[in-house]
Design a protein around this motif. Structure first.
Motif, PDB file in Angstrom:
ATOM      1  N   ARG A  79       0.479  -1.501  -0.322  1.00 17.03           N
ATOM      2  CA  ARG A  79      -0.296  -0.349   0.095  1.00 17.03           C
ATOM      3  C   ARG A  79       0.380   1.031   0.187  1.00 17.03           C
ATOM      4  NH1 ARG A  79      -4.178   0.601   5.146  1.00 17.03           N
ATOM      5  NH2 ARG A  79      -2.020   0.660   5.976  1.00 17.03           N
ATOM      6  N   ARG A  80       2.084   1.296   0.762  1.00 15.50           N
ATOM      7  CA  ARG A  80       3.183   2.333   0.616  1.00 15.50           C
ATOM      8  C   ARG A  80       3.841   2.680  -0.679  1.00 15.50           C
ATOM      9  NH1 ARG A  80       3.999  -0.072   6.000  1.00 15.50           N
ATOM     10  NH2 ARG A  80       6.522  -0.631   5.133  1.00 15.50           N
ATOM     11  N   THR A  81       4.009   1.465  -1.416  1.00 14.17           N
ATOM     12  CA  THR A  81       5.186   1.688  -2.315  1.00 14.17           C
ATOM     13  C   THR A  81       3.936   1.967  -3.790  1.00 14.17           C
ATOM     14  OG1 THR A  81       5.629  -0.929  -2.150  1.00 14.17           O
ATOM     15  CG2 THR A  81       5.942  -0.003  -3.957  1.00 14.17           C
ATOM     16  N   ASP A  82       4.380   2.624  -4.681  1.00 16.56           N
ATOM     17  CA  ASP A  82       3.820   3.511  -6.405  1.00 16.56           C
ATOM     18  C   ASP A  82       3.396   2.040  -6.846  1.00 16.56           C
ATOM     19  OD1 ASP A  82       4.843   6.545  -5.067  1.00 16.56           O
ATOM     20  OD2 ASP A  82       6.580   5.944  -6.320  1.00 16.56           O
ATOM     21  N   GLY A  83       2.176   2.916  -7.584  1.00 16.18           N
ATOM     22  CA  GLY A  83       1.449   1.261  -8.459  1.00 16.18           C
ATOM     23  C   GLY A  83       0.054   1.086  -7.680  1.00 16.18           C
ATOM     24  N   LEU A  84      -0.805  -0.104  -8.040  1.00 11.74           N
ATOM     25  CA  LEU A  84      -1.561  -0.893  -7.729  1.00 11.74           C
ATOM     26  C   LEU A  84      -0.873  -1.799  -6.514  1.00 11.74           C
ATOM     27  CD1 LEU A  84      -2.825  -1.353 -11.048  1.00 11.74           C
ATOM     28  CD2 LEU A  84      -3.459   0.172  -9.941  1.00 11.74           C
ATOM     29  N   THR A  85      -1.484  -1.617  -5.387  1.00 11.89           N
ATOM     30  CA  THR A  85      -1.580  -2.584  -4.228  1.00 11.89           C
ATOM     31  C   THR A  85      -1.961  -3.718  -4.388  1.00 11.89           C
ATOM     32  OG1 THR A  85      -2.558  -0.322  -3.144  1.00 11.89           O
ATOM     33  CG2 THR A  85      -2.675  -2.162  -1.786  1.00 11.89           C
ATOM     34  N   GLY A  86      -2.816  -3.809  -5.389  1.00  7.76           N
ATOM     35  CA  GLY A  86      -3.048  -5.714  -5.612  1.00  7.76           C
ATOM     36  C   GLY A  86      -1.803  -6.593  -5.972  1.00  7.76           C
ATOM     37  N   GLU A  87      -1.221  -5.626  -6.982  1.00  4.32           N
ATOM     38  CA  GLU A  87      -0.388  -6.134  -8.066  1.00  4.32           C
ATOM     39  C   GLU A  87       1.125  -5.756  -7.220  1.00  4.32           C
ATOM     40  OE1 GLU A  87       0.322  -4.250 -11.521  1.00  4.32           O
ATOM     41  OE2 GLU A  87      -1.748  -4.916 -12.628  1.00  4.32           O
ATOM     42  N   ASN A  88       1.503  -4.808  -6.236  1.00  3.53           N
ATOM     43  CA  ASN A  88       2.641  -4.843  -5.931  1.00  3.53           C
ATOM     44  C   ASN A  88       2.331  -6.127  -4.599  1.00  3.53           C
ATOM     45  OD1 ASN A  88       3.552  -2.415  -6.873  1.00  3.53           O
ATOM     46  ND2 ASN A  88       2.527  -0.968  -5.135  1.00  3.53           N
ATOM     47  N   LEU A  89       1.741  -6.282  -4.343  1.00  3.76           N
ATOM     48  CA  LEU A  89       2.105  -7.377  -2.661  1.00  3.76           C
ATOM     49  C   LEU A  89       1.725  -8.731  -3.579  1.00  3.76           C
ATOM     50  CD1 LEU A  89       0.190  -8.640  -0.209  1.00  3.76           C
ATOM     51  CD2 LEU A  89      -1.757  -8.700  -1.004  1.00  3.76           C
ATOM     52  N   VAL A  90       1.855  -8.994  -5.090  1.00  2.76           N
ATOM     53  CA  VAL A  90       2.156 -10.433  -5.119  1.00  2.76           C
ATOM     54  C   VAL A  90       3.399 -10.591  -6.038  1.00  2.76           C
ATOM     55  CG1 VAL A  90       1.148 -11.559  -7.159  1.00  2.76           C
ATOM     56  CG2 VAL A  90      -0.370 -11.192  -6.308  1.00  2.76           C
ATOM     57  N   GLU A  91       4.040  -9.146  -6.349  1.00 10.48           N
ATOM     58  CA  GLU A  91       5.394  -9.272  -6.413  1.00 10.48           C
ATOM     59  C   GLU A  91       5.437  -8.699  -5.196  1.00 10.48           C
ATOM     60  OE1 GLU A  91       5.244  -5.206  -9.175  1.00 10.48           O
ATOM     61  OE2 GLU A  91       3.374  -6.274 -10.348  1.00 10.48           O
ATOM     62  N   LEU A  92       6.055  -8.048  -3.878  1.00 12.43           N
ATOM     63  CA  LEU A  92       6.527  -8.783  -2.947  1.00 12.43           C
ATOM     64  C   LEU A  92       6.855  -9.876  -2.892  1.00 12.43           C
ATOM     65  CD1 LEU A  92       5.130  -4.969  -0.491  1.00 12.43           C
ATOM     66  CD2 LEU A  92       7.849  -5.592  -2.440  1.00 12.43           C
ATOM     67  N   LEU A  93       5.086 -10.734  -2.552  1.00 14.28           N
ATOM     68  CA  LEU A  93       5.637 -12.473  -2.103  1.00 14.28           C
ATOM     69  C   LEU A  93       6.214 -13.180  -2.931  1.00 14.28           C
ATOM     70  CD1 LEU A  93       1.541 -12.795  -1.222  1.00 14.28           C
ATOM     71  CD2 LEU A  93       3.369 -12.021   0.537  1.00 14.28           C
ATOM     72  N   GLU A  94       6.281 -12.639  -3.793  1.00 18.31           N
ATOM     73  CA  GLU A  94       7.030 -12.734  -4.704  1.00 18.31           C
ATOM     74  C   GLU A  94       8.985 -13.274  -4.605  1.00 18.31           C
ATOM     75  OE1 GLU A  94       7.382 -16.498  -8.572  1.00 18.31           O
ATOM     76  OE2 GLU A  94       5.763 -15.432  -6.854  1.00 18.31           O
ATOM     77  N   MET A  95       9.170 -12.055  -4.080  1.00 21.75           N
ATOM     78  CA  MET A  95      10.301 -12.188  -3.744  1.00 21.75           C
ATOM     79  C   MET A  95      11.236 -12.731  -2.501  1.00 21.75           C
ATOM     80  SD  MET A  95      11.315  -8.372  -5.449  1.00 21.75           S
ATOM     81  CE  MET A  95       9.875  -7.468  -4.338  1.00 21.75           C
ATOM     82  N   ARG A  96       9.639 -13.335  -1.635  1.00 22.80           N
ATOM     83  CA  ARG A  96      10.517 -14.180  -0.791  1.00 22.80           C
ATOM     84  C   ARG A  96      10.775 -15.290  -1.468  1.00 22.80           C
ATOM     85  NH1 ARG A  96       7.458 -14.878   3.565  1.00 22.80           N
ATOM     86  NH2 ARG A  96       7.641 -17.152   3.621  1.00 22.80           N
ATOM     87  N   LEU A  97      11.804 -15.650  -0.538  1.00 23.22           N
ATOM     88  CA  LEU A  97      12.777 -16.861  -0.891  1.00 23.22           C
ATOM     89  C   LEU A  97      12.548 -17.723  -1.248  1.00 23.22           C
ATOM     90  CD1 LEU A  97      16.710 -18.077  -1.437  1.00 23.22           C
ATOM     91  CD2 LEU A  97      15.777 -18.324   0.803  1.00 23.22           C
ATOM     92  N   ASP A  98      11.855 -18.794  -0.283  1.00 18.74           N
ATOM     93  CA  ASP A  98      10.693 -19.940  -0.672  1.00 18.74           C
ATOM     94  C   ASP A  98      10.293 -19.680  -1.722  1.00 18.74           C
ATOM     95  OD1 ASP A  98       9.058 -18.210   0.327  1.00 18.74           O
ATOM     96  OD2 ASP A  98       8.518 -19.633   1.639  1.00 18.74           O
TER      97      ASP A  98
END
Length: 209
Positions: A79-98
């Motif tokens: 939500r704090r990141t520029d861009g669409l919150t939903g898309e940001n959310l998935v992108e952040l989760l996808e950068m998890r190591l697992d």
């Protein structure tokens, strides 16, 4: 090691959420394309708006195998990141190591990928990282510890043994599977991430709380 009871739970949860969380669940759902329980085949009344959003949030959470608190933290960052919150959310989760260990083909399931990280088989830029939630940065390399490469699970992975149950390697990763090396070349884009989720409903779920 995943127990039979955990396996059954994943199958049942997959059928309830309408998304396969494991290869076994995918096979089961092909044979039984309806919800679990005695009323699974019957048409139920329409869910409330809240129930629809809750289910979508649960689908996203279970596909990454994370706790509710972890998802909430990621949502607040998105939500704090520029861009669409939903898309940001998935992108952040996808950068998890697992998540990236799984996408690279080193593991067969999210649970196995997490176990590999926790049991200190995975390195990032040459250093052991045992936190599944570790955020991998673009340019960083993920690889299997040399002493672990010869073990059966990683030999199966290196030979492409999970190819039939995993989606193709996404464009944000460069993978040398035979060497058990992968590099996150750039930040993932939501459209490329092989996750089944209407992210707008997840945003609406949290926004309404």
């Amino acid at each position: 090691m995943v127990t039979k009871s955990q396996d059954r739970r994943k199958v049942r949860l997959s059928r309830a959420l309408g998304v396969a969380l494991t290869p076994k669940a995918a096979r089961y759902m092909e044979k039984r394309p309806y919800g679990p329980g005695p009323h699974g085949r019957t048409k139920r009344k329409a869910d409330s708006d809240y129930a629809v959003r809750l289910k979508e949030k649960q689908r996203l959470r279970e596909q990454y195998g994370i706790r509710e608190k972890q998802l909430q933290i990621a949502y607040k960052e998105a939500r704090r990141t520029d861009g669409l919150t939903g898309e940001n959310l998935v992108e952040l989760l996808e950068m998890r190591l697992d998540a990236l260990v799984l996408r690279s083909g080193f593991a067969r399931t999210t649970s196995q990928a997490r176990q590999f990280v926790v049991h200190r088989h995975i390195l990032v830029d040459g250093k052991i990282v045992d936190r599944p939630s570790f955020r991998v940065k673009p340019g960083q390399t993920i690889h299997v510890k040399e002493r672990s490469e010869g073990t059966e699970p990683f030999q199966v992975a290196a030979a492409g043994g999970h190819a039939e149950v995993l989606p193709p390697v996404p464009g944000y990763l460069e993978v040398e599977l035979d060497k058990l090396h992968a590099t996150l070349v750039r930040r993932p884009k939501r459209a490329e991430v092989p996750v089944t989720c209407d992210v707008q409903l997840v945003v609406e779920y949290y926004a309404g709380r």
